[in-house]
Design an enzyme around this catalytic site. Structure first.
Site, PDB file in Angstrom:
ATOM      1  N   ASP A 193       0.812  -1.202   0.081  1.00  0.00           N
ATOM      2  CA  ASP A 193       0.077   0.097  -0.180  1.00  0.00           C
ATOM      3  C   ASP A 193       0.905   1.285  -0.019  1.00  0.00           C
ATOM      4  OD1 ASP A 193      -2.057   1.931   0.354  1.00  0.00           O
ATOM      5  OD2 ASP A 193      -2.225   1.378   2.342  1.00  0.00           O
TER       6      ASP A 193
ATOM      7  N   ASP B  30      -2.408   6.142  -4.426  1.00  0.00           N
ATOM      8  CA  ASP B  30      -2.632   5.314  -3.319  1.00  0.00           C
ATOM      9  C   ASP B  30      -2.936   3.794  -4.116  1.00  0.00           C
ATOM     10  OD1 ASP B  30      -3.191   3.836  -1.104  1.00  0.00           O
ATOM     11  OD2 ASP B  30      -4.732   5.321  -0.524  1.00  0.00           O
TER      12      ASP B  30
END
Length: 399
Positions: free
Chosen positions: A87, A275
């Site tokens: 992530d 992201d």
């Protein structure tokens, strides 16, 4: 996923009347760079230290639309396999443990008692996320919350072990996480941390490449220490992460255009976060509604899910909705990253199957793009030079 709060932790004609839309000019800039080659000196250091890039296969959580990509790391001694999301919107490593029990029953749980190298710090923390792994907006501050125990253990990735890595084992989690097929999150911020810092210290270049593909294509992967040349079908366009980003992968954008048109609001400067742990795109309410006004007047806020928007499923397939976000290369040339019309529909709402949710969620104070953009490019995340690179990954944009 993007952390929101931490307790104790650290081209079609415009058909919409009443807008001030103007046609954008030009097309995405293409520039020839030798960017995929390791610079002189750096290459010599690589040979001297003897570590080369390697790839980790990624699976795709799929629920009618691409949601999330995740892969395996190994934790402890002997190693236990734990699937995690890599992530770019977070910094730390956290995953479910057997101490969580029923709330984590859907995930693979790490057993601390079976690892001879695990050390508990006997400190408990909670962490909340502003964006989740799926396509639904985060409705409240307590929707995506993990309760975790701090500790450390050995992390092995690609057969290379890094001892004494700080981590957090999840001992409780809110229901929003229950459907996740992965056990946790490995943060991949602009500063190397955890196992990645260990690999860098052992000679791996501080760079990684992401090949995030639609489910129908498959073979997604994360390459640590470089890029996978076989997945790159154009020159890499590089853009610098602005100073003061504080670990966040973000770039300055000068314009958003919709179907080749923009407005004064959309042509204003903004900083956009990238992201990999988030599926949808997020913009402030005014920007979100300005974009939707240029697509269809029938796209409306969805009352039961604040921040979400929808339109009749019977209509959504006919809508052109190409979004171009303009950035600037390190040599000062503008280029576009595109979210194609195929991404507009993220499926019907569970409480109203006749209404389909649209791509962008409103979230004041947040400008963010996730998997819906990243899966159309090969992305390169260069920590050493604090820059991001993008190239075509060979996947047709209608997928």
């Amino acid at each position: 996923m993007l952390t929101s709060a931490v307790v104790g932790l650290v081209a079609c004609a415009l058909s919409v009347a009443g807008t001030d839309a103007v046609a954008t000019t030009g097309s995405p800039y293409k520039i020839s760079l030798a960017s995929r080659k390791i610079p002189k000196g750096h290459a010599a250091a690589l040979r001297r230290r003897g570590m080369t890039a390697f790839s980790i296969p990624l699976d795709d959580q799929f629920d009618g639309t691409d949601l999330q990509w995740f892969g395996n790391i190994s934790v402890g001694t002997p190693p236990q396999t734990i699937p995690v999301v890599f992530d770019t919107g977070s910094e730390t490593l956290e995953f479910t443990s057997t101490q969580c029990g029923a709330p984590c029953a859907n995930q693979i749980m790490f057993d601390t008692e079976k690892s001879s190298t695990y050390i508990s710090y006997n400190q408990t923390f909670s962490i909340a996320f502003a964006t989740g792994g799926g396509v639904n907006p985060v409705i409240s501050a307590d929707e995506y919350v993990l309760t975790m125990l701090a500790g450390e253990d050995t992390i092995t990735v690609g057969g290379i072990a890094t001892p004494n890595v700080s981590l957090y084992t999840v001992i409780n989690q809110t229901e929003a996480f229950a459907s996740d097929p992965y056990s946790g999150i490995q943060g991949m911020s602009t500063q190397a941390q955890g196992f990645f810092a260990g690999l860098v210290q052992q000679g791996l270049p501080a760079m990684f490449g992401m090949y995030l593909t639609p489910k129908i294509i498959g073979n997604a992967e994360l390459t640590l220490g470089g890029v996978d040349e076989s997945k790159i079908f154009s020159d890499i366009l590089w853009s610098e992460v602005p100073a003061g980003s504080d670990g966040t992968w973000q770039l300055n954008s000068s314009q958003i255009s919709v179907n080749g048109y923009t407005t004064p609001l959309l042509a204003s400067n903004r900083t956009v976060i990238f992201d990999s742990g988030t599926s949808n795109a997020y913009f402030d309410t005014n920007t979100t509604e300005a974009i939707y006004a240029m697509i269809s007047p029938n796209i409306k806020p969805y009352a039961s899910e604040p921040g979400a928007y929808g339109i009749a499923c019977s209509e959504i397939g006919t809508l052109p909705a190409t979004l171009d976000l303009t950035f600037t290369t390190i040599t000062g040339e503008p280029f576009n990253l595109t979210i194609p019309s195929s991404e507009l529909n993220v499926g019907p709402f569970s409480d109203d199957p006749s209404t389909c949710q649209t791509l962008i969620n409103a979230f004041d104070g947040l400008e963010l793009v996730g998997g819906s953009l990243l899966k159309h490019y090969y992305s390169v995340w260069d920590l050493s030079n604090q820059r991001m690179g993008f190239a075509w990954n060979g996947v047709p944009q209608w997928l």
